[in-house]
Design an enzyme around this catalytic site. Structure first.
Site, PDB file in Angstrom:
ATOM      1  N   ASP A  33      48.293 140.289  49.936  1.00 53.82           N
ATOM      2  CA  ASP A  33      47.718 140.881  48.737  1.00 53.82           C
ATOM      3  C   ASP A  33      46.216 140.598  48.753  1.00 53.82           C
ATOM      4  O   ASP A  33      45.723 139.758  49.502  1.00 53.82           O
ATOM      5  CB  ASP A  33      48.394 140.308  47.479  1.00 53.82           C
ATOM      6  CG  ASP A  33      48.195 141.230  46.283  1.00 53.82           C
ATOM      7  OD1 ASP A  33      48.984 141.149  45.335  1.00 53.82           O
ATOM      8  OD2 ASP A  33      47.251 142.045  46.323  1.00 53.82           O
TER       9      ASP A  33
HETATM   10  C1  GLC Z   1      46.240 143.783  43.698  1.00 56.28           C
HETATM   11  C2  GLC Z   1      47.714 143.702  43.408  1.00 56.28           C
HETATM   12  C3  GLC Z   1      48.561 144.497  44.362  1.00 56.28           C
HETATM   13  C4  GLC Z   1      47.810 145.754  44.723  1.00 56.28           C
HETATM   14  C5  GLC Z   1      46.635 145.315  45.573  1.00 56.28           C
HETATM   15  C6  GLC Z   1      45.778 146.504  46.019  1.00 56.28           C
HETATM   16  O1  GLC Z   1      45.666 142.517  43.577  1.00 56.28           O
HETATM   17  O2  GLC Z   1      48.268 142.386  43.315  1.00 56.28           O
HETATM   18  O3  GLC Z   1      49.813 144.740  43.730  1.00 56.28           O
HETATM   19  O4  GLC Z   1      48.642 146.640  45.445  1.00 56.28           O
HETATM   20  O5  GLC Z   1      45.832 144.356  44.917  1.00 56.28           O
HETATM   21  O6  GLC Z   1      45.105 147.025  44.920  1.00 56.28           O
END
Ligand code: GLC
Length: 709
Positions: free
Chosen positions: A268
């Site tokens: 993430d």
């Molecule tokens: C964010 C979220 C994740 C998302 C990613 C890309 O922090 O936790 O669910 O898909 O970043 O935006």
């Protein structure tokens, strides 16, 4: 013909170490200069581009997509970089693109996986048409604390419902062949356990027991693997002494080895770097090594792999074989996405908001609405002459799109008030300025009935948006109480993305409808349900607490001690201990009965199955849908099991007076569970069964299972 993997092996063999590391790097590049972007693409610095300005994309204005720009960047990657490997473009297309569907938390209330699959098929069509290859959805986090803002992205508290909805999304996004021009790769997230963020505080630690991990948290990810999920995303949380973005036991041992999964895992946003915040790593280089060793294949935007992996290999601290394995997984996904054959996107703008996409959005929005209370005032009678439609959501638009919406447009939303005027042209719907409660009260008192359209805005939920008190935003409850004290007859429409207790509504409202973040077709769907054109059928995917202090409260709990039933101990000295509404609950405008429930046999021999049959009858004067739910209770077991476990549901539509026989199959598949070591077992003994309309259904039948003939 070369096998796909031999093609990839040949490609890998021709790649330099920097190029390999490039494939493991996902970057946000739009704020870099064109020259830097050109140079980076030519060098093969990035394997993926994330199309987002921040990781809170849904809450901040985002840059719209530019297919020509993406094709031009792809052309450089394919034709000018040494290995010529196409980029994979990823974006948070969570529950819609230009046509926006209900948030997943409300989609779950439909208990209608086939319709969710159709919706995700439409989403994939619109997203792929604008150059997106990969979405970071479905979110499979199990959530028991609605204070956590990301509950709105979840399918709730039950692993079976999460699995059914998650797999429907995977099928919808990826289809049978994810390389088709109207399909995109899906990404199951957040692996694993992030939904247990303590105190409902986002990014906080999680503490799941092995028993809960294997029976609540991991089953939806296992189901997603069986559904062919192409990728997963590791979470921000710590679990059992490890950051889940660097937990070999979870990713390398369980997911990749025990399940033999051949997809790839992306971290993430910055979660590899968070190993330092978690104090699992001292330096960025340590964090990169730990994450790669644990099986995190791609690093989302914090550039730790790009910065540190080459030196780790050169110093002998990291084996290049681990990098090769990760690269192969990423290349295999790009191959599954058809990027080697078709790296460029043919823009097809007329696909955006195609009529059939909108029709499915209306249907899913209607079925995501949950009727919580109704004294009979709903559906609205056509004889009403004057109805006041008041509150912040009476004329709202953007808020209905929810907090993870990047490409939906406010102007595509029909406000509730407008939709009602279209739906019921003979009724005089009036409103008043929501900023002035005195003006709204005056309007309410001039009408026969008031529809109070309340709820939290999308800016108060989603990522990084947890709340400490489970309640409507300030002022809304007081307004309901003020109307109630004046004896104003009212219906509450709660458009919050989560299910909130509203004591004033419980006290004064004639009816309560939950219609949370239903997307572009929210107003239309709410008007159809209020008018009775559509009979609500939604069921709660999550237990609704009476008050914040009750959290965590969920239906699939372990049995408490006997004191609670001895009358002396009431759970709380100052509050009621039962939930406000149970999991699986939802009312209809008609009544249903479940009759003649019978088990085909009381004994289940190993390897065989029995059926539980019943007759569902629509006793009322209008058609409607009911969700019949099957729960089991393992009478005695070690380890102990929840008091109830959802093992099946069927959503049945019946005309007035009609009936239908339902059949549920029961086999070891429904009776088994995982030990804390993750082994699947089915213990001999008694299993009590309940068939009904929510998780409080009575256990009426007993099935005896023994695992020897
Ligand atoms: C964010 C979220 C994740 C998302 C990613 C890309 O922090 O936790 O669910 O898909 O970043 O935006």
């Amino acid at each position: 013909m070369n096998s796909p993997d031999s093609f990839l092996q040949d490609l890998l063999a021709r790649m330099s170490l920097p190029e390999k590391i490039g494939q493991l790097t996902q970057a946000r590049i739009e704020d870099q200069s064109p020259e830097k972007i050109q140079a980076g693409l030519k060098a093969g610095r990035w394997g993926s581009r994330i199309l987002a300005q921040t990781n809170w994309a849904g809450n901040l204005k985002n840059k719209s997509l530019n297919v020509e720009e993406m094709n031009a960047q792809q052309k450089v990657a394919v034709e000018e970089s040494p290995a010529g490997i196409p980029l994979i473009f990823g974006r948070d297309v969570i529950y819609g693109h230009r046509t926006v569907y209900p948030i997943p938390h409300c989609q779950a209330a439909s208990f209608h996986p086939d319709l969710v699959e159709k919706a995700c098929t439409c989403v994939a069509r619109e997203a792929a048409a604008e150059g997106i290859h990969w979405t970071f959805s479905p979110m499979l986090d199990l959530v028991r604390d609605p204070r956590w803002g990301r509950v709105i992205e979840s399918y709730g508290e039950d692993p079976f419902l999460i699995s059914e909805m998650g797999c429907a999304s995977v099928r919808g996004f990826q289809g049978e062949d994810p390389s088709a021009p109207d399909r995109i790769l899906a990404c199951a997230k957040h692996f694993a356990g992030y939904g247990g963020s303590e105190g409902g505080r986002d990014y906080d630690s999680t503490d799941w027991s092995d028993d809960s991990l294997h029976n609540m948290i991991l089953p939806p990810f296992r189901a997603a693997v069986e559904a062919g999920i192409a990728s997963m995303m590791s979470g921000f949380n710590q679990l059992a002494g490890r950051s889940v973005s660097a937990s070999p036991h979870l990713t390398r041992d369980w997911l990749k080895t025990q399940l033999d999964w051949d997809g790839f895992i992306v971290s993430d946003w910055g979660s590899v770097n968070d190993l330092i915040a978690h104090r699992q790593a001292e330096t960025r280089s340590d964090a990169a090594r730990l994450a790669l060793e644990a099986g995190i294949d791609m690093d989302m935007v914090d550039a730790l792999y790009e910065e540190g992996l080459a030196a780790l290999v050169d110093s002998g601290e990291l084996s290049e074989a681990l990098i090769d394995e990760a690269v192969l997984r990423v290349l295999r996904a790009k191959q599954r996405a058809g990027l080697f054959e078709r790296p460029y996107t043919e823009p097809t703008p007329d696909l955006q908001r195609a009529p059939e996409h909108i029709a499915i959005a209306v249907e899913l929005a209607c079925q995501s609405i949950v009727l919580l209370k109704n004294d009979g005032i709903l559906p609205l009678a056509a004889t009403h002459k004057k109805i006041a439609v008041l509150g912040p959501y009476a004329e709202a638009r953007r808020q209905h799109l929810g907090s993870w919406c990047l490409d939906g447009r406010s102007e595509d939303v029909t406000p509730i008030l407008d939709a009602l005027r279209t739906q019921m042209p003979d009724v005089n719907f009036i409103t008043a300025n929501a900023a002035f409660t005195d003006e709204m009260i005056a309007a309410a008192r001039s009408a026969e009935l008031t529809l109070v359209c309340v709820g939290e805005s999308h800016v108060r939920n989603g990522e990084a948006k947890s709340i400490g008190e489970l309640a409507l935003p300030p002022g809304q409850e007081a307004f309901i109480s003020a109307l109630g004290a004046l004896g104003v007859p009212m219906v509450i429409i709660d458009c919050s993305g989560r299910y909130l207790p509203i004591p004033a509504a419980e006290q004064y409202a004639l009816a309560i409808l939950h219609a949370g973040s239903l997307g572009t077709e929210a107003g239309t769907a709410i008007a159809k349900v209020l008018s009775g054109e559509v009979n609500p059928s939604g069921k709660l995917p999550m237990t609704v607490p009476r008050f914040t202090g009750q959290i965590p409260i969920y239906y699939n709990r372990k049995s408490p001690g006997s004191a609670l039933n001895r009358g002396l101990f009431k759970g709380y000295e100052d509050k009621r201990v039962t939930p406000l509404y149970p999991f699986g609950f939802g009312k209809s405008y008609t009544e249903f009965s479940l009759e003649n429930i019978e088990l085909s046999a009381e004994h289940l021999p190993p390897g065989e199955s029995v059926t539980l049959r019943a007759t569902l009858r629509n006793l009322g004067g209008r058609s409607g849908a009911q969700v019949v739910q099957l729960y089991i209770q393992d009478a005695v077991s070690i380890p102990t099991r929840p008091m109830r476990e959802l093992k099946g549901f069927q959503r049945i539509e019946l005309e007035a007076g009609a009936s239908q026989t339902l059949t549920f199959e029961l086999s070891e598949k429904q009776l088994g569970f995982y030990t804390s070591k993750g082994e699947w077992i089915v213990q001999p003994g008694e299993f009590r069964l309940a068939l009904g309309f929510d998780s409080t259904a009575e256990l009426t039948h007993t099935l005896h299972y023994k695992n020897t003939l």
